[in-house]
Design an enzyme around this catalytic site. Structure first.
Site, PDB file in Angstrom:
ATOM      1  N   ASN A  22     -12.189 -14.507  -0.970  1.00  0.00           N
ATOM      2  CA  ASN A  22     -12.475 -13.683  -2.148  1.00  0.00           C
ATOM      3  C   ASN A  22     -13.861 -13.070  -1.966  1.00  0.00           C
ATOM      4  O   ASN A  22     -14.565 -13.424  -1.024  1.00  0.00           O
ATOM      5  CB  ASN A  22     -12.395 -14.521  -3.430  1.00  0.00           C
ATOM      6  CG  ASN A  22     -13.307 -15.724  -3.387  1.00  0.00           C
ATOM      7  OD1 ASN A  22     -14.500 -15.616  -3.123  1.00  0.00           O
ATOM      8  ND2 ASN A  22     -12.743 -16.899  -3.649  1.00  0.00           N
ATOM      9  N   CYS A  65      -7.040 -10.874   2.609  1.00  0.00           N
ATOM     10  CA  CYS A  65      -6.382 -11.915   3.402  1.00  0.00           C
ATOM     11  C   CYS A  65      -5.366 -11.356   4.399  1.00  0.00           C
ATOM     12  O   CYS A  65      -5.372 -11.716   5.576  1.00  0.00           O
ATOM     13  CB  CYS A  65      -5.756 -12.976   2.508  1.00  0.00           C
ATOM     14  SG  CYS A  65      -4.418 -12.421   1.422  1.00  0.00           S
ATOM     15  N   HIS A 110      -1.249 -15.223  -1.065  1.00  0.00           N
ATOM     16  CA  HIS A 110      -2.364 -15.396  -0.128  1.00  0.00           C
ATOM     17  C   HIS A 110      -1.830 -15.846   1.228  1.00  0.00           C
ATOM     18  O   HIS A 110      -0.823 -16.556   1.304  1.00  0.00           O
ATOM     19  CB  HIS A 110      -3.340 -16.431  -0.695  1.00  0.00           C
ATOM     20  CG  HIS A 110      -4.574 -16.620   0.117  1.00  0.00           C
ATOM     21  ND1 HIS A 110      -5.512 -15.624   0.309  1.00  0.00           N
ATOM     22  CD2 HIS A 110      -5.048 -17.701   0.784  1.00  0.00           C
ATOM     23  CE1 HIS A 110      -6.500 -16.085   1.059  1.00  0.00           C
ATOM     24  NE2 HIS A 110      -6.241 -17.349   1.362  1.00  0.00           N
TER      25      HIS A 110
END
Length: 144
Positions: free
Chosen positions: A121, A59, A106
């Site tokens: 993911n 991320c 995140h």
């Protein structure tokens, strides 16, 4: 396995194509970065610690690459501006954060309209998603 991955990639591209259109003329300095991020949805894999479209992104590596930031980690990126909590009103180009205010787990790029593009993911890869599916905790407008 390859067929399943292609089906998932096709589904991600369809979701990206169905997202609310973005007025790129209103995005300022991040228009190019947002366009780059959207183009990777369904086309570039997730890779823990990844920082390259050729190998994939996690991320924070995705955000760093797309927006041209020097800050590499989610922790460093959350310090790039004031924390704001009206997440439904985050403008395109803002950074959405998930988790604790001081150690978020995140980060994603806001597309406005309560949606974001993010490296999720290994199973989901990079996708455009609505915040109803994954509600951010706060956002930051870089430099503000």
């Amino acid at each position: 396995e390859a067929e399943r991955q292609e089906q998932e990639a096709a589904a991600a591209r369809a979701r990206a194509a169905a997202a609310t259109p973005i007025d790129y003329s209103k995005l300022g300095n991040y228009a190019g970065g947002i366009s780059t991020a959207i183009s990777m949805a369904g086309n570039v894999p997730y890779c823990w610690g990844g920082t390259s479209p050729s190998t994939g992104f996690d991320c924070s590596g995705f955000v760093q690459y797309c927006l041209g930031l020097s800050a590499r980690t989610t922790s460093a990126q959350q310090a790039l501006g004031t924390h704001r909590y009206d997440v439904a009103n985050a403008p395109a180009g803002a950074l959405y954060f998930y988790g604790d205010e001081y150690s978020p787990y995140h980060v994603a790029i806001s597309l406005g309209n309560n949606s974001a593009v993010q490296a999720l993911n290994p199973s989901d890869g990079i996708q455009v998603v609505n915040n109803a599916n994954l509600e951010p905790s706060f956002y930051v407008v870089i430099g503000q």
